[in-house]
Design a protein around this motif. Structure first.
Motif, PDB file in Angstrom:
ATOM      1  N   ALA A  88     -31.217  13.063  11.908  1.00  0.00           N
ATOM      2  CA  ALA A  88     -30.566  11.841  11.440  1.00  0.00           C
ATOM      3  C   ALA A  88     -30.859  10.700  12.405  1.00  0.00           C
ATOM      4  O   ALA A  88     -31.121  10.928  13.596  1.00  0.00           O
ATOM      5  N   VAL A  89     -30.828   9.501  11.895  1.00  0.00           N
ATOM      6  CA  VAL A  89     -31.016   8.312  12.717  1.00  0.00           C
ATOM      7  C   VAL A  89     -29.973   8.316  13.835  1.00  0.00           C
ATOM      8  O   VAL A  89     -28.809   8.620  13.601  1.00  0.00           O
ATOM      9  N   GLY A  90     -30.421   8.001  15.055  1.00  0.00           N
ATOM     10  CA  GLY A  90     -29.534   7.967  16.210  1.00  0.00           C
ATOM     11  C   GLY A  90     -29.610   9.202  17.080  1.00  0.00           C
ATOM     12  O   GLY A  90     -29.231   9.166  18.251  1.00  0.00           O
ATOM     13  N   MET A  91     -30.104  10.315  16.514  1.00  0.00           N
ATOM     14  CA  MET A  91     -30.250  11.523  17.330  1.00  0.00           C
ATOM     15  C   MET A  91     -31.305  11.269  18.401  1.00  0.00           C
ATOM     16  O   MET A  91     -32.188  10.432  18.239  1.00  0.00           O
ATOM     17  N   GLN A  92     -31.197  12.015  19.498  1.00  0.00           N
ATOM     18  CA  GLN A  92     -32.152  11.858  20.590  1.00  0.00           C
ATOM     19  C   GLN A  92     -32.800  13.188  20.932  1.00  0.00           C
ATOM     20  O   GLN A  92     -32.158  14.239  20.846  1.00  0.00           O
ATOM     21  N   PHE A  93     -34.077  13.089  21.327  1.00  0.00           N
ATOM     22  CA  PHE A  93     -34.856  14.261  21.700  1.00  0.00           C
ATOM     23  C   PHE A  93     -35.665  13.945  22.937  1.00  0.00           C
ATOM     24  O   PHE A  93     -36.137  12.822  23.112  1.00  0.00           O
ATOM     25  N   GLU A  94     -35.839  14.941  23.782  1.00  0.00           N
ATOM     26  CA  GLU A  94     -36.687  14.778  24.949  1.00  0.00           C
ATOM     27  C   GLU A  94     -38.084  15.268  24.582  1.00  0.00           C
ATOM     28  O   GLU A  94     -38.243  16.295  23.933  1.00  0.00           O
ATOM     29  N   GLY A  95     -39.094  14.500  24.982  1.00  0.00           N
ATOM     30  CA  GLY A  95     -40.461  14.888  24.683  1.00  0.00           C
ATOM     31  C   GLY A  95     -41.421  14.164  25.600  1.00  0.00           C
ATOM     32  O   GLY A  95     -41.046  13.261  26.345  1.00  0.00           O
ATOM     33  N   THR A 109     -35.339   8.243  20.682  1.00  0.00           N
ATOM     34  CA  THR A 109     -34.249   8.057  19.731  1.00  0.00           C
ATOM     35  C   THR A 109     -34.833   7.944  18.330  1.00  0.00           C
ATOM     36  O   THR A 109     -35.791   7.203  18.114  1.00  0.00           O
ATOM     37  N   VAL A 110     -34.260   8.679  17.392  1.00  0.00           N
ATOM     38  CA  VAL A 110     -34.710   8.629  16.000  1.00  0.00           C
ATOM     39  C   VAL A 110     -34.250   7.297  15.412  1.00  0.00           C
ATOM     40  O   VAL A 110     -33.061   6.976  15.434  1.00  0.00           O
ATOM     41  N   ILE A 111     -35.216   6.513  14.883  1.00  0.00           N
ATOM     42  CA  ILE A 111     -34.857   5.212  14.315  1.00  0.00           C
ATOM     43  C   ILE A 111     -35.064   5.141  12.805  1.00  0.00           C
ATOM     44  O   ILE A 111     -34.572   4.220  12.159  1.00  0.00           O
ATOM     45  N   VAL A 118     -40.775  11.016  10.479  1.00  0.00           N
ATOM     46  CA  VAL A 118     -39.660  10.616  11.331  1.00  0.00           C
ATOM     47  C   VAL A 118     -40.226   9.637  12.352  1.00  0.00           C
ATOM     48  O   VAL A 118     -41.246   9.910  12.989  1.00  0.00           O
ATOM     49  N   THR A 119     -39.582   8.485  12.509  1.00  0.00           N
ATOM     50  CA  THR A 119     -40.008   7.497  13.491  1.00  0.00           C
ATOM     51  C   THR A 119     -39.061   7.575  14.680  1.00  0.00           C
ATOM     52  O   THR A 119     -37.840   7.534  14.518  1.00  0.00           O
ATOM     53  N   VAL A 120     -39.656   7.717  15.872  1.00  0.00           N
ATOM     54  CA  VAL A 120     -38.872   7.813  17.105  1.00  0.00           C
ATOM     55  C   VAL A 120     -39.291   6.694  18.061  1.00  0.00           C
ATOM     56  O   VAL A 120     -40.424   6.226  18.028  1.00  0.00           O
ATOM     57  N   ASP A 121     -38.358   6.270  18.895  1.00  0.00           N
ATOM     58  CA  ASP A 121     -38.596   5.178  19.839  1.00  0.00           C
ATOM     59  C   ASP A 121     -38.276   5.670  21.251  1.00  0.00           C
ATOM     60  O   ASP A 121     -37.163   6.111  21.518  1.00  0.00           O
ATOM     61  N   GLY A 122     -39.261   5.581  22.146  1.00  0.00           N
ATOM     62  CA  GLY A 122     -39.089   6.017  23.532  1.00  0.00           C
ATOM     63  C   GLY A 122     -38.604   4.927  24.469  1.00  0.00           C
ATOM     64  O   GLY A 122     -38.434   5.165  25.662  1.00  0.00           O
ATOM     65  N   ASN A 123     -38.386   3.734  23.950  1.00  0.00           N
ATOM     66  CA  ASN A 123     -37.868   2.645  24.778  1.00  0.00           C
ATOM     67  C   ASN A 123     -36.376   2.844  25.029  1.00  0.00           C
ATOM     68  O   ASN A 123     -35.663   3.379  24.181  1.00  0.00           O
ATOM     69  N   HIS A 124     -35.907   2.378  26.182  1.00  0.00           N
ATOM     70  CA  HIS A 124     -34.465   2.346  26.437  1.00  0.00           C
ATOM     71  C   HIS A 124     -33.856   1.387  25.420  1.00  0.00           C
ATOM     72  O   HIS A 124     -34.485   0.401  25.022  1.00  0.00           O
ATOM     73  N   ALA A 125     -32.657   1.629  24.989  1.00  0.00           N
ATOM     74  CA  ALA A 125     -31.999   0.784  23.983  1.00  0.00           C
ATOM     75  C   ALA A 125     -31.890  -0.679  24.431  1.00  0.00           C
ATOM     76  O   ALA A 125     -31.841  -1.573  23.594  1.00  0.00           O
ATOM     77  N   LEU A 126     -31.891  -0.929  25.728  1.00  0.00           N
ATOM     78  CA  LEU A 126     -31.767  -2.296  26.237  1.00  0.00           C
ATOM     79  C   LEU A 126     -33.097  -2.854  26.755  1.00  0.00           C
ATOM     80  O   LEU A 126     -33.119  -3.921  27.372  1.00  0.00           O
ATOM     81  N   ALA A 127     -34.185  -2.170  26.494  1.00  0.00           N
ATOM     82  CA  ALA A 127     -35.502  -2.664  26.912  1.00  0.00           C
ATOM     83  C   ALA A 127     -35.789  -3.997  26.232  1.00  0.00           C
ATOM     84  O   ALA A 127     -35.463  -4.197  25.066  1.00  0.00           O
TER      85      ALA A 127
END
Length: 144
Positions: A88-95, A109-111, A118-127
């Motif tokens: 689901a959107v908002g889940m986080q995974f380490e990779g 973070t799944v966006i 599935v689209t994931v974003d490796g940026n910090h939420a405040l980047a």
């Protein structure tokens, strides 16, 4: 007592973005070891040096001084089949990115989720954001 190298500093703080949105606020003081030990943003530590209990400090942090610039290449689209069924959107995974060392992990973070990808974003939420760190010194003691 003034804040100097190797003192333990306690403070309360609030972190806001340039639009005034509060991203983090602590009511109970947090503590860090002062003196370049990476316990707090370097510009904030610099501004706190020499302060005493009760002093208030406000520091504006450009992206490079906080969580870095937003990097579009940190957004990846992966096959849906590579993720759990309940993704689901908002889940986080380490990779690790494809070109990274074996031990070089990023928190993704799944966006976006659709039937095939599935689209994931490796940026910090405040980047990429300019932030203001407002704090009040609540305690200072020598490190033991």
């Amino acid at each position: 007592m003034k804040i100097t190298k190797d003192s333990v500093v306690s403070l309360t703080y609030q972190l806001t973005d340039s639009a005034g949105e509060v991203h983090e606020k602590v009511g109970e003081p947090i503590s860090y070891l002062h003196g370049g030990y990476d316990g707090i943003f370097p510009l904030v530590e610099e501004a706190l040096h020499g302060k005493t209990i009760g002093d208030k400090v406000s520091v504006t942090l450009q992206p490079d001084d906080a969580f870095g610039e937003y990097e579009h290449e940190m957004v990846e689209v992966e096959a849906r089949s590579s993720f759990p069924k309940d993704i689901a959107v908002g889940m986080q995974f380490e990779g690790a990115p494809e070109d990274a060392d074996e031990d070089d992990f990023i928190l993704y973070t799944v966006i976006e989720v659709n039937d095939d990808e599935v689209t994931v974003d490796g940026n910090h939420a405040l980047a990429g954001k300019t932030l203001t760190f407002d704090c009040t010194v609540t305690g200072i003691r020598a490190a033991t």
